[in-house]
Design a protein around this motif. Structure first.
Motif, PDB file in Angstrom:
ATOM      1  N   GLU A   1       0.848  -1.182   0.000  1.00 30.94           N
ATOM      2  CA  GLU A   1       0.000   0.000   0.000  1.00 30.94           C
ATOM      3  C   GLU A   1       0.889   1.240   0.000  1.00 30.94           C
ATOM      4  O   GLU A   1       1.966   1.244   0.610  1.00 30.94           O
TER       5      GLU A   1
ATOM      6  N   LYS B   1      -2.510   0.659  -4.200  1.00 27.77           N
ATOM      7  CA  LYS B   1      -2.183  -0.624  -3.606  1.00 27.77           C
ATOM      8  C   LYS B   1      -2.092  -1.668  -4.699  1.00 27.77           C
ATOM      9  O   LYS B   1      -2.550  -1.459  -5.833  1.00 27.77           O
TER      10      LYS B   1
ATOM     11  N   LEU C   1      -4.754   6.733   1.339  1.00 28.76           N
ATOM     12  CA  LEU C   1      -4.323   5.639   0.464  1.00 28.76           C
ATOM     13  C   LEU C   1      -4.177   6.167  -0.963  1.00 28.76           C
ATOM     14  O   LEU C   1      -5.154   6.626  -1.564  1.00 28.76           O
TER      15      LEU C   1
END
Length: 897
Positions: free
Chosen positions: A837, A850, A847
């Motif tokens: 990630e 990933k 985020l």
């Protein structure tokens, strides 16, 4: 109680030494109990700026101090009157008549008789001008004067002149009244001119006819010669001497000299004798080769040595931990066998002594130009090892903590440090640690333990063969009570400005005892101010250069002085701006870097012809400490500051000749050389010899290429014709190569501008630098990691992925235009064993992307961040199976647009 604790610790340390086989790893296990506070050691200046090449000193019972100066003077510092005067002037040989050759001879050493309070005898080691010898003589001092007519010549021996180098010359007495004197090998370490096969910084073993001075086997390796030795004799009352028992050779052997206690020395410049054990210590100044050579032998090492009894310590056949040189034929360049330390052979035709030498003794401590694996505390850079006393407090006098009792003090003339060496009860090395670590020393050349039990240090000053303003004598006190303020540094917000110029200076200071401080500011030209806070505001209305400094004083009167910064009133540094389009941290293969340079100069019209722009690719900035992006500073604060942090200033001055040429002369020499920056940077890193004279300039193998180039650019800026090479345009595009050189991943764009100065003021320069890093980040440059290991893979460093989970942090990078991140993996047999990630700012941050890590790589798409700010980026790895044993290797990370 303290004595009992010290004895207990000594016993524990000895046991540790035994259990660990007296391994160098003991340094990592040394006891830290009750280590004294280094801030309590203070430097008390007794005299400064009045010496010309001081070499050695002797402290009298009344704390007056005799100082030998290489040019022949013996000076006496009067402790009570705080004055310095001449006690004797000897006519010595100190200057060679051969062009470009520096003589090191002269008045070299001085010591007082153990019964000086009664007999007033003084011993000196010097080079009389009329005779090619080095001489040990005894004089008598009466009423602070040393009469030349009182001279008794104790011993003397032939010394080749008009060459350089290595004199030794240190004198000391042991606890049994025996006199020790060190002598150098009197051999030149330089290469024979116009010859194909030469020494190149390795052992001087050239035995061709007429080249005796290039063969140290005629002196250091010769049992029948007093050069390259440490002699031990018993001086009689009439000035003659006898040979004590226990020297290296018998008294009546025609092939050896009975005065020799230690042989196999190159330049044992400072010696000492433990007044309790009688062990002899010395610093051995080593040769100049910066790397091992399988055909010649080991690189150069400096040594600290210990002799518990008479012995042969290797030179010129061995060095360091008995590393062996190889025999060498200077007529054809063929190498012979490596010498055997158990059975050294001196078969040189220049040898007049024994062919079979005693077994060679290894060094006690040894270290090269680069970092030492065995003794990492010594650092790296130029080297000149010195041995100080073993600290033994005088009866009833304990000016320092008992912690240091029995520790050997060693110091470095070039590197400026002092270390305390811990030893077992039998004298074996255990560990070393800094002592006087808060003191800056200007080339310490002698260290003595005074009758008051305190350490005195003689500073030669940072410059060769000259009268240095920082030369002097200091005494080291240990303050058990009040301590002076501790100054980190003084900073000035703006170091130049048009009139009226407003100065804002801030001092970073603390008082270790928590006292309230006052501040006395010296603003130059007789202007002083006092404040109660560590901040000063002052407006200058008269143009000029002003040297700014400050002294912090506590309530008891203890004080410390700051650094000095020169400011300019009446002219102002120009501002140089480099504007980039696109990413501000990375560059990409074949993708143009678009830039624009803007210059403003307050109060003056910008002359565009004085703007200079250049670009280069270098190594030198890892991602952990990479100064990526913009860095604007005055020209004098970039390369010059790096130079001052190194030991370059010991060999070179800006305008004056020292042991090496002035920086300005170097700048003038290479102004027409288009590759001058790279050439000079390589000289800084690798060392240099033969360009400006015989004396080699030390290597700095641990210095980054980027730092060396900054120093080189500063040097090149000193010439009046600097920057006469073509400049890049004020705006344009630079296209990086399609294949990035992983050895030089930093792209540097630099712009500088020098104004025209002002009436009565010199010109001012400003440089702005932009560093962009290659988009491929090698594993070796990833420093902020968690749960990763490291190992070698095909000659390069790789990261071992974690068993379960871990992360890599990319610190403060620009993500503009970056859309994907690739992770190159090796030795991974099963696909999708890891997932990754990408998160912004912290491990639980936004985020960005990933994905899975395949057998060879992981390609992760990223959400593009368009804010143009710098962010920490975390790459978080998670194993899909618990506790992976055969873990794969990460070779690099690639960012792509």
């Amino acid at each position: 109680m303290n004595t009992l604790r010290t004895l207990m610790l000594s016993g524990i340390t000895f046991l540790l030494s035994f259990l660990f086989g007296q391994s160098r790893a003991a340094e990592n296990h040394k006891l830290k109990i009750d280590t004294p506070d280094q801030s309590r050691f203070v430097k008390v200046k007794l005299v400064q700026g009045q010496f010309t090449e001081p070499t050695e000193m002797a402290i009298l019972p009344n704390l007056d101090i005799l100082v030998a100066q290489r040019r022949g003077e013996i000076m006496i510092y009067k402790n009570h009157a705080k004055t310095l005067k001449e006690a004797l002037k000897l006519d010595v040989y100190y200057k060679a008549n051969v062009p470009n050759v520096n003589a090191e001879e002269g008045l070299l050493g001085i010591a007082i008789d153990p019964n000086f309070a009664i007999n007033k005898y003084i011993y000196v080691f010097y080079s009389p001008i009329k005779t090619a010898v080095n001489r040990l003589s005894r004089f008598k001092m009466v009423n602070d004067k040393i009469s030349p007519s009182s001279e008794k010549i104790v011993l003397e021996f032939y010394s080749q002149r008009e060459i350089c180098c290595h004199t030794g010359g240190s004198i000391t007495f042991g606890p049994d009244g025996l006199l020790y004197v060190s002598t150098g090998d009197n051999s030149t370490p330089f290469d024979v001119p116009k010859q194909e096969f030469v020494n190149k910084g390795y052992a001087p073993l050239d035995n061709r006819p007429g080249l005796q001075q290039y063969d140290a086997r005629r002196s250091s390796g010769n049992t029948n010669d007093l050069r390259g030795k440490i002699l031990r004799i018993k001086v009689k009352s009439d000035g003659t001497y006898s040979i004590p028992d226990g020297n290296l050779f018998p008294k009546n052997d025609p092939k050896s000299k009975p005065e020799i206690f230690v042989m196999g020395n190159r330049n044992p410049y400072r010696i000492s004798v433990d007044q309790q054990t009688g062990y002899l210590y010395w610093g051995e100044v080593g040769p100049d080769a910066s790397g091992d050579n399988e055909l010649r032998g080991p690189r150069g090492y400096d040594e600290i040595n210990q002799a518990r009894k008479a012995g042969f310590f290797g030179w010129p056949l061995f060095i360091g931990n008995n590393y062996a040189y190889r025999a060498y034929d200077y007529t054809n360049g063929q190498s012979g066998e490596a010498f055997n330390p158990l059975s050294g052979i001196n078969n040189s035709p220049n040898n007049t002594g024994l062919t079979q030498l005693p077994p060679a003794q290894p060094a006690f401590i040894w270290y090269p130009y680069g970092e030492s694996k065995e003794f990492p505390q010594v650092g790296s850079g130029g080297r000149t090892a010195m041995a100080g006393p073993v600290y033994r407090p005088k009866p009833g006098v304990s000016p320092y903590p008992a912690y240091y009792n029995g520790k050997l003090l060693i110091y470095e003339w070039m590197r400026g440090w002092v270390k305390a060496v811990s030893m077992s009860p039998t004298g074996d090395y255990l560990a070393m640690e800094p002592i006087f670590g808060n003191m800056e020393l200007a080339a310490p050349i002698d260290m003595e333990l005074g009758p008051d039990g305190k350490i005195y240090i003689l500073e030669y000053g940072k410059g060769w063969f000259t009268k240095n303003p920082d030369a002097g004598i200091v005494r080291v006190d240990y303050l058990k009570g009040n301590r002076p303020p501790q100054i980190n540094k003084m900073e000035i917000k703006k170091t130049s400005g048009l009139l009226p110029y407003k100065l804002i200076a801030t001092l970073n200071v603390k008082d270790p005892d928590g006292d309230t401080l006052s501040y006395i500011w010296n603003l130059g030209k007789g202007i002083k101010k006092t404040t109660r806070t560590p901040v000063l505001t002052h407006t200058f209305t008269q143009k000029g250069e002003y040297a700014i400094s400050v002294k912090a004083v506590d309530k008891a009167g203890a004080s410390s002085a700051s650094n000095t910064i020169t400011v300019f009133a009446g002219n102002e540094h120009p501002e140089v701006e480099i504007r980039l389009t696109g990413n501000k941290s990375f560059y990409f293969p074949s993708k143009p870097v678009s830039y624009q340079v803007l210059v403003t100069d307050n109060g003056s019209t910008v002359n565009k012809k004085r703007i200079y722009i250049s670009s280069t690719y270098t190594e030198g900035l890892d991602l952990a400490g990479a100064q990526l992006g913009h860095q604007q500073a005055a020209q004098t604060l970039i390369g010059k500051s790096l130079m001052l942090k190194s030991d370059c200033s010991t060999c070179h001055k800006v305008n004056e000749v020292s042991i090496g040429p002035s920086f300005k002369k170097v700048s003038n020499k290479y102004q027409q050389n288009s590759k001058a920056i790279s050439y000079l940077a390589a000289k800084v890193v690798k060392g240099s010899s033969g360009v400006w004279g015989e004396v080699p300039m030390p290597a700095h193998p641990t210095m980054k290429e980027g730092e060396a180039k900054e120093i080189a650019e500063w040097i090149m800026s000193l010439s009046a014709t600097a920057n006469n090479k073509p400049s890049l345009p004020l705006a344009g595009k630079i296209i990086p190569p399609a294949t990035i050189n992983t050895g030089k991943p930093i792209f540097t764009l630099k712009a500088s501008y020098s104004d025209m100065g002002a009436p009565g003021l010199k010109f001012l320069s400003t440089t702005n630098v932009v560093n962009l890093r290659s988009n491929v980040i090698e594993a070796r440059d990833l420093k902020d990691i968690s749960e990763f290991g490291r190992r070698d893979f095909s000659g390069t460093e790789a990261l071992i992925l974690p068993q379960d989970a871990g992360w890599i942090k990319l610190k403060q990078i620009d993500l503009t235009d970056i859309s994907s991140l690739s992770i190159v993996i090796k030795e991974m047999g099963v696909s999708s064993e890891y997932s990754a990630e990408i998160r912004l700012n912290n491990q639980n941050g936004q985020l960005l992307g990933k994905g899975s890590i395949s057998a060879t790589a992981g390609n992760l798409s990223l959400n593009v961040v368009k804010d143009g700010q710098l962010h920490d980026v975390y790459i978080i790895f998670k194993a899909n199976k618990k506790g992976i044993k055969d873990r794969p290797l990460l070779l690099n990370i690639k960012l792509s647009t």
